[in-house]
Scaffold this active site. Sequence first.
Site: not given
Ligand SMILES: [Zn+2]
Length: 288
Positions: A95, A98, A197, A251
């Site tokens: 992504h 981020e 992430h 994350e």
């Molecule tokens: Zn992500």
Amino acid sequence: MMHGRRAVFSPSLFSRSLSFAALALVLAPALAGCRSRTVAPVDEDPSTTQPDAAHARGRKITEVVGITPGQREILAHRYVGADPRYRALIFFSIHGDERPAEELATAFGEWLEAHPESWADREICFVPVMNPDGLASRTRVNGAGVDVNRNFPADNWQTQARGARYNPGPFAASEVETTALMRLIERLPPQWIVSIHAPLACVDWDGPGEALARAMSEANGLPARKVGYATPGSFGSWAGVDRGIPVVTLELDQRLEPEDRERQLLGLEVAVRWDPELGAVAPVPGRP
Ligand SMILES: [Zn+2]
């Protein structure tokens, strides 16, 4: 920055020297699921990757594993130890919006360069930016507006999405970024995978990844837990659930403060030093 050295050709050189038709020829086999186009080895540097005799045969190989529609290279840096018993894949920024993941990728690349002993008995394949078009535009989705992390041909892939940010694409594995990662995994193949992430601040896992997730959680201070919502067509669904590879999704929090960065590097050191047979961190070779 050592890990930032370019591969043998730059995107601009590439676009000048190849017509669109030739580019299509290059990409066609890749899209058909054949081996990825690789350029290797391109930036081995004995002065940085062989600091002493103990790691004399360790080397770094940088490969271009895909070229995006925006003409950006997806680079994989393979840190191959002298005696690689294990192989892991650690990738960032599937992504593009981020920022903490982007920042940690830079720090992790520097850490790998500075700690060749940590990969002396293994290979660590490090992909700093999986979605470079998204990173350039600071969007979650790629240049085609597709969420790469909903585009994998997992059993649970579906056409519906809960919003444009989660656009799964016109069909599964429709995107260059998706197929590049799939081919890289087929070619390596890694025994465990970590994907980075932000900003959910937890260590999630798919497939048989729980033990590694918990070990990383102990080191980085983020709770080990499942995010708890459905992620159809996600990388974890495809690689972890369907293919049975231990997958950890780290994350990060909303921001990566300097002290967080050090803690997160400790967590990634666990990921580097994982022993999939022991289900625990392996001692660093030559370190008491
Ligand atoms: Zn992500």
